[in-house]
Design a protein around this motif. Structure first.
Motif, PDB file in Angstrom:
ATOM      1  N   PRO A  53      -8.173 -16.398   2.065  1.00 16.59           N
ATOM      2  CA  PRO A  53      -9.259 -15.423   2.014  1.00 16.59           C
ATOM      3  C   PRO A  53      -9.691 -15.166   0.577  1.00 16.59           C
ATOM      4  O   PRO A  53      -8.905 -15.289  -0.359  1.00 16.59           O
ATOM      5  CB  PRO A  53      -8.645 -14.161   2.637  1.00 16.59           C
ATOM      6  CG  PRO A  53      -7.477 -14.653   3.411  1.00 16.59           C
ATOM      7  CD  PRO A  53      -6.981 -15.865   2.704  1.00 16.59           C
ATOM      8  N   LYS A  54     -10.936 -14.792   0.420  1.00 17.34           N
ATOM      9  CA  LYS A  54     -11.440 -14.440  -0.907  1.00 17.34           C
ATOM     10  C   LYS A  54     -10.629 -13.277  -1.464  1.00 17.34           C
ATOM     11  O   LYS A  54     -10.351 -12.306  -0.784  1.00 17.34           O
ATOM     12  CB  LYS A  54     -12.916 -14.049  -0.810  1.00 17.34           C
ATOM     13  CG  LYS A  54     -13.551 -13.756  -2.162  1.00 17.34           C
ATOM     14  CD  LYS A  54     -15.023 -13.417  -1.987  1.00 17.34           C
ATOM     15  CE  LYS A  54     -15.661 -13.117  -3.331  1.00 17.34           C
ATOM     16  NZ  LYS A  54     -17.088 -12.770  -3.194  1.00 17.34           N
ATOM     17  N   GLY A  55     -10.262 -13.376  -2.724  1.00 17.91           N
ATOM     18  CA  GLY A  55      -9.436 -12.342  -3.346  1.00 17.91           C
ATOM     19  C   GLY A  55      -7.980 -12.567  -3.023  1.00 17.91           C
ATOM     20  O   GLY A  55      -7.366 -11.814  -2.288  1.00 17.91           O
ATOM     21  N   SER A  56      -7.397 -13.672  -3.531  1.00 22.59           N
ATOM     22  CA  SER A  56      -6.066 -14.082  -3.116  1.00 22.59           C
ATOM     23  C   SER A  56      -4.973 -13.117  -3.547  1.00 22.59           C
ATOM     24  O   SER A  56      -3.831 -13.267  -3.159  1.00 22.59           O
ATOM     25  CB  SER A  56      -5.771 -15.481  -3.671  1.00 22.59           C
ATOM     26  OG  SER A  56      -5.818 -15.489  -5.077  1.00 22.59           O
ATOM     27  N   ALA A  57      -5.281 -12.123  -4.373  1.00 26.10           N
ATOM     28  CA  ALA A  57      -4.274 -11.136  -4.759  1.00 26.10           C
ATOM     29  C   ALA A  57      -4.285  -9.940  -3.824  1.00 26.10           C
ATOM     30  O   ALA A  57      -3.497  -9.033  -3.985  1.00 26.10           O
ATOM     31  CB  ALA A  57      -4.530 -10.670  -6.195  1.00 26.10           C
TER      32      ALA A  57
ATOM     33  N   HIS B  10      -4.514  -9.211   0.292  1.00 30.79           N
ATOM     34  CA  HIS B  10      -4.589  -9.738   1.646  1.00 30.79           C
ATOM     35  C   HIS B  10      -4.587  -8.580   2.635  1.00 30.79           C
ATOM     36  O   HIS B  10      -3.706  -7.732   2.610  1.00 30.79           O
ATOM     37  CB  HIS B  10      -3.424 -10.681   1.898  1.00 30.79           C
ATOM     38  CG  HIS B  10      -3.405 -11.820   0.934  1.00 30.79           C
ATOM     39  ND1 HIS B  10      -2.694 -11.780  -0.240  1.00 30.79           N
ATOM     40  CD2 HIS B  10      -4.069 -12.996   0.945  1.00 30.79           C
ATOM     41  CE1 HIS B  10      -2.892 -12.900  -0.909  1.00 30.79           C
ATOM     42  NE2 HIS B  10      -3.727 -13.651  -0.219  1.00 30.79           N
ATOM     43  N   PHE B  11      -5.585  -8.541   3.469  1.00 27.69           N
ATOM     44  CA  PHE B  11      -5.731  -7.440   4.413  1.00 27.69           C
ATOM     45  C   PHE B  11      -4.940  -7.717   5.679  1.00 27.69           C
ATOM     46  O   PHE B  11      -4.534  -8.863   5.950  1.00 27.69           O
ATOM     47  CB  PHE B  11      -7.204  -7.189   4.739  1.00 27.69           C
ATOM     48  CG  PHE B  11      -7.962  -8.414   5.176  1.00 27.69           C
ATOM     49  CD1 PHE B  11      -8.044  -8.773   6.513  1.00 27.69           C
ATOM     50  CD2 PHE B  11      -8.616  -9.212   4.238  1.00 27.69           C
ATOM     51  CE1 PHE B  11      -8.738  -9.898   6.911  1.00 27.69           C
ATOM     52  CE2 PHE B  11      -9.325 -10.330   4.620  1.00 27.69           C
ATOM     53  CZ  PHE B  11      -9.378 -10.685   5.960  1.00 27.69           C
TER      54      PHE B  11
ATOM     55  N   VAL C 129      -8.884  -0.723   6.908  1.00 32.99           N
ATOM     56  CA  VAL C 129      -9.696  -1.198   5.792  1.00 32.99           C
ATOM     57  C   VAL C 129      -8.822  -1.492   4.580  1.00 32.99           C
ATOM     58  O   VAL C 129      -7.676  -1.041   4.496  1.00 32.99           O
ATOM     59  CB  VAL C 129     -10.797  -0.170   5.406  1.00 32.99           C
ATOM     60  CG1 VAL C 129     -11.739   0.084   6.570  1.00 32.99           C
ATOM     61  CG2 VAL C 129     -10.165   1.139   4.929  1.00 32.99           C
ATOM     62  N   SER C 130      -9.390  -2.241   3.654  1.00 28.52           N
ATOM     63  CA  SER C 130      -8.735  -2.544   2.383  1.00 28.52           C
ATOM     64  C   SER C 130      -9.817  -2.602   1.321  1.00 28.52           C
ATOM     65  O   SER C 130     -10.960  -2.200   1.556  1.00 28.52           O
ATOM     66  CB  SER C 130      -7.984  -3.875   2.475  1.00 28.52           C
ATOM     67  OG  SER C 130      -8.904  -4.953   2.599  1.00 28.52           O
ATOM     68  N   SER C 131      -9.485  -3.149   0.159  1.00 32.36           N
ATOM     69  CA  SER C 131     -10.492  -3.234  -0.905  1.00 32.36           C
ATOM     70  C   SER C 131     -11.651  -4.135  -0.513  1.00 32.36           C
ATOM     71  O   SER C 131     -12.734  -4.054  -1.093  1.00 32.36           O
ATOM     72  CB  SER C 131      -9.852  -3.759  -2.190  1.00 32.36           C
ATOM     73  OG  SER C 131      -9.455  -5.110  -2.046  1.00 32.36           O
TER      74      SER C 131
END
Length: 279
Positions: free
Chosen positions: A38-42, A44-45, A76-78
């Motif tokens: 997923p985009k933003g590998s640091a 994970h939702f 939700v997450s960032s």
């Protein structure tokens, strides 16, 4: 040895290596890392790796399938950024979980705003932690979670914190652990969280991951509510040996959506500390 003979043997060796590599590529697990992260590998939702490895059924659950004995919510997450909480409230969502932390090296920069936003419209809310069991022990990650928004309060509006335990986004799906070690890690997290907050955490997972990575060796069903992820028309088989689920994450479109398995009064009881409300 003639030049032609050496060239022929070299060509044969190169061909053999090529064939071997090709066979390995076709026989490896189909859920291997050729699927993009997923985009933003640091960050994970919840369910990001379950969707990656298990896929999504072609006939996801429709809101029309809801019953009166259930409560709808979201997590939700960032990745959601600024959330329109009023719109979700008007859409019938009555609870939310917000990602607080991951491992011991990531904090959701939008956690505070999202957590307060859910409460401001009247939702019950709680926090979740994305586990990375190969980075540090369970007790250490539980402390990091509690210290950064994952605690619990008996205010009647705070849901117990969640241990999100699923496929490893960075490597071996079971984090290089055998079943006994994984169960011990989960137990360490749960015990440390309970000692800090007075509440056992909810465990978020999928049936397939749990069977593969714990070997169905641990039994948390008497203490830890189950939040199961399955993107389908029905909740399906539950992780062993839970007889019932508390929350079902049934779709990630257009964002993660969940159903609490009970009435709103039972959801209130869960937030207030009544362990009987977990089922």
């Amino acid at each position: 040895m003639s030049t032609r003979t050496r060239a022929t043997r070299w060509a044969f060796r190169v061909t053999a290596v090529t064939v071997t590599v090709a066979l390995l590529a076709t026989t490896r697990a189909p859920a291997d890392a050729d699927i993009p992260l997923p985009k933003g590998s640091a960050d994970h939702f919840a369910g990001s790796q379950i969707a990656r490895y298990e896929g999504v059924d072609a006939t996801p659950r429709s809101p029309r399938a809801m019953t009166a004995d259930a409560v709808e919510g979201i997590d939700v997450s960032s990745h959601q950024g600024e959330v329109d909480w009023t719109a979700h409230w008007n859409d019938g969502k009555r609870f939310a979980y917000v990602k607080a932390s991951e491992g011991t090296g990531y904090l959701n920069p939008g956690f505070g705003a999202q957590y307060r936003g859910a409460a401001a419209v009247g939702m019950l809310r709680g926090a979740y932690h994305f586990a990375l069991p190969d980075r540090s022990d369970g007790a250490t990650q539980a402390a990091y979670f509690v210290d950064n928004g994952g605690g619990w309060s008996s205010d009647g509006r705070t849901l117990p914190g969640v241990l999100d335990i699923e496929y490893n986004p960075y490597g071996d799906v079971c984090y290089g652990m055998a079943g006994e070690a994984m169960v011990a890690w989960i137990r360490g997290f749960s015990d440390a969280y309970t000692a800090r907050t007075g509440r056992p955490p909810v465990i978020y997972t999928s049936t397939h991951w749990w069977a593969q990575c714990t070997g169905n060796l641990g039994d948390f069903s008497a203490t830890n509510p189950l939040w199961v992820a399955r993107y389908s028309e029905s909740v399906g088989e539950l992780p062993h040996p839970w007889p019932v689920h508390t929350i079902w994450q049934h779709t990630s479109t257009p964002l993660d959506q969940n159903t609490f398995n009970g009435t709103y009064e039972r959801l209130l009881a869960l937030s207030g500390g009544d362990v009987r409300a977990r089922r």
